[in-house]
Design an enzyme around this catalytic site. Structure first.
Site, PDB file in Angstrom:
ATOM      1  N   GLU A 274       1.542   7.351   6.340  1.00  0.00           N
ATOM      2  CA  GLU A 274       1.362   5.907   6.527  1.00  0.00           C
ATOM      3  C   GLU A 274       1.485   5.449   7.979  1.00  0.00           C
ATOM      4  OE1 GLU A 274       2.850   4.175   2.299  1.00  0.00           O
ATOM      5  OE2 GLU A 274       4.407   4.770   3.691  1.00  0.00           O
TER       6      GLU A 274
HETATM    7  C1  NGO Z   1       5.389   6.418  -0.112  1.00  0.00           C
HETATM    8  C2  NGO Z   1       5.842   6.072   1.285  1.00  0.00           C
HETATM    9  C3  NGO Z   1       7.344   5.844   1.373  1.00  0.00           C
HETATM   10  C4  NGO Z   1       7.834   4.962   0.232  1.00  0.00           C
HETATM   11  C5  NGO Z   1       7.412   5.576  -1.086  1.00  0.00           C
HETATM   12  C6  NGO Z   1       7.859   4.727  -2.258  1.00  0.00           C
HETATM   13  C7  NGO Z   1       5.363   8.264   1.164  1.00  0.00           C
HETATM   14  C8  NGO Z   1       5.151   9.663   1.502  1.00  0.00           C
HETATM   15  N1  NGO Z   1       5.468   7.272   2.002  1.00  0.00           N
HETATM   16  O1  NGO Z   1       5.520   7.851  -0.106  1.00  0.00           O
HETATM   17  O2  NGO Z   1       7.664   5.279   2.610  1.00  0.00           O
HETATM   18  O3  NGO Z   1       9.237   4.874   0.277  1.00  0.00           O
HETATM   19  O4  NGO Z   1       6.026   5.757  -1.162  1.00  0.00           O
HETATM   20  O5  NGO Z   1       7.467   5.235  -3.479  1.00  0.00           O
END
Ligand code: NGO
Length: 538
Positions: free
Chosen positions: A344
């Site tokens: 992200e």
């Molecule tokens: C995503 C995000 C995290 C969140 C999570 C919550 C990943 C790899 N990045 O997973 O920052 O906490 O979802 O479910």
């Protein structure tokens, strides 16, 4: 030291003891002081295949072994075998009330033997018969996993910390067992909410019961930096000073972190530390203004949005920072892997992301570690030997899936953590109290009923190194919350990592899983009583 960390005991065991007409008041945990056992015939031994994860092969038959006040735990003359023997004794002594001395050499009783087997570094063989139970393994990890199996073959009341009536029977026969995958992980996000060393140890003990061998710690995120770094001290003292919702946060000193690593090691788990970058870095950016492209430190963050922060890819100081952090972290970490996040990075341009990963991955190698990254790393150029942790869903675009599959065909290893299957932070149903739902609701069957070997189309099965169950903690802030989200889903993921695909069968699994319920109650683990599982009546 006792191998378990408990929450207050449920009343169930006391009622059981009372119903058996046996008084345990004042019973001291020494030989001879244990209450008399009811006749062995009154209770049947747990079948050898009623274990989670399912053993690779079971040959049941013959007379059961009965642990008595005269039983000894016999270990090979090696420090490591003795340590496993002491661990087993710590599990068995409080509830049996027996002395169970750990001694070296052969003879009747429970024997932990290091020796040649064809069952790999973590495999074991368990032979049970009238005169004893022998666990044979090539290494101490195999003995340890064999001990977890033995534990599950005993009644759930063996997990109690007061003397119980028994009898302590182990069914006769032989188990030969070894894992399908070498990477069987669980992740705990200690950044969104901080968890103390004791809380982490409690989780480690729960993971060990299901033969999980990697503890991935998500040590930094927008809301908190959780590890002391000597060369950048404000990361922890300031960046670690809050958490989601604005609580006090916290961080691990180096001594704390080493204690987690040591404790995990004593349960044959390797710690995989993660410093998430270049996104998910607000806590670091808030701690040091120079890490920001505009030289201005943002405020600390206590919300739950993602994707708004980025290290400054064009500044040299960023790489001094990364080098220092990875050097200090690698020096504290005996395990092979170092996770650099990479998910992200919505505030980093694609070009910057690729440039950043090209510069950072060699730093991990320089300090002797192997890169793990979330699967977005496959959008850059994964280093040789790197692992990509796939966290997509059924609805992830074909293009993104293919990017990961292509990397896998090119030699990048995969750890599978599909969010709509194994994210332990997803709600079970719309009515369960904790968790998120962005990946959907994940009931017990859904988290178990898939095959890591052929999950990602176009990725060779040989690229799959294993599975991992992440527990993100936006909504999770206590050990009781961890218990509720992890149980009963975690054992299913552990089974996908350990058991051969040939044992995969929901209808059989749910019966084995149901049998774990009383064990969790004895251990003080408060779990979600999923209506999909035929739990024994309370
Ligand atoms: C995503 C995000 C995290 C969140 C999570 C919550 C990943 C790899 N990045 O997973 O920052 O906490 O979802 O479910």
């Amino acid at each position: 030291m006792r191998p378990r960390h408990r929450t207050p005991r449920l009343l169930g065991s006391l009622l059981l003891v009372a119903a058996a007409g046996i008084s345990v008041a004042g019973a001291a945990p020494v030989a001879g002081a244990a209450p008399a056992d009811p006749p062995a015939a009154a209770k049947a031994a747990t079948p050898l295949d009623r274990v989670v994860p399912a053993p690779a092969s079971v040959d049941a038959g013959g007379t059961p072994y009965r642990i008595t006040s005269g039983t000894r735990i016999r270990v090979d003359d090696s420090r490591e075998a003795r340590r496993v023997g002491e661990y087993l004794a710590d599990v068995l002594r409080p509830s049996t009330g027996y002395r169970l001395p750990v001694t070296s050499g052969g003879g009747a009783g429970i024997r932990l033997k290091l020796g040649a087997t064809s069952l790999g570094a973590e495999g074991y063989r368990l032979d049970s018969g009238k005169s004893g139970v022998t666990i044979t393994a090539k290494g101490p990890a195999g003995l340890f996993h064999g001990v977890q199996t033995l534990r599950q073959l005993l009644p759930a009341s063996v997990e109690e910390d007061s003397v119980q009536p028994g009898p302590w029977l182990v069914a006769g026969g032989t188990i030969e067992d070894q894992p399908r995958y070498g990477y069987r992980g669980a992740m705990l996000d200690v950044a969104r909410h901080f968890f103390t060393v004791d809380q982490v140890k409690r989780y480690i003990d729960q993971l060990a019961l299901y033969k999980v061998n990697k503890l991935h710690l998500h040590l930094s995120d927008d809301q908190g930096w959780r590890l002391a770094i000597d060369s950048w001290p404000r990361l922890a003292t300031y960046g670690g000073s809050t958490q989601v919702g604005g609580g006090p946060g916290g961080y691990y000193t180096k001594a704390d972190y080493k204690e987690i690593v040591r404790y995990a090691g004593s349960r044959h788990l390797e710690v995989v530390p993660e410093i998430d970058m270049p996104g998910h870095t607000n806590a670091a950016l808030a701690s040091y203004a120079e890490l920001n492209c505009d030289g201005v430190a943002p405020p600390l963050y206590t919300g739950t949005e993602v994707g708004f922060s980025s290290l400054c890819v064009s500044k040299d100081v960023t790489y001094d920072f990364v080098d220092d952090v990875i050097r200090e972290l690698a020096a504290l970490t005996p395990g092979k892997y170092l996770h650099i996040g990479g998910d992200e990075a919505h505030s980093t341009s694609h070009e910057d992301y690729v440039a950043f990963m090209d510069r950072v991955q060699p730093v991990v190698a320089k300090y002797g570690k192997t890169v793990v990254g979330w699967h977005q790393l496959t959008g850059a150029t994964p280093a040789k030997g790197a692992l990509a942790q796939y966290w997509g869903l059924d609805s992830t675009s074909a293009e993104e899936k293919e990017r990961v599959a292509a990397a896998a065909r090119n030699g990048t290893g995969l750890v599978l953590s599909p969010a709509d299957r194994v994210y332990l932070d997803m709600k079970y149903t719309k009515d369960t109290p904790l968790g998120l739902d962005w990946a959907g609701y994940v009931e017990v069957r859904r988290s178990y009923d898939w095959d890591p070997g052929n999950y990602l189309a176009g990725a060779p099965g040989s690229a799959v190194q294993g599975v991992e169950a992440p527990l993100w903690t936006e909504t999770v802030s206590t050990s009781a919350h961890i218990d509720y989200m992890a149980f009963p889903r975690l054992p299913g993921v552990a089974e996908l990592g350990w058991s051969p695909a040939s044992t995969h069968d929901w209808d059989a699994y749910k019966v084995r899983l149901a049998a774990q319920g009383p064990r969790w109650e004895a251990l003080g683990i408060g779990y979600y009583r999923s209506p999909q599982v035929p739990w024994p009546a309370e």
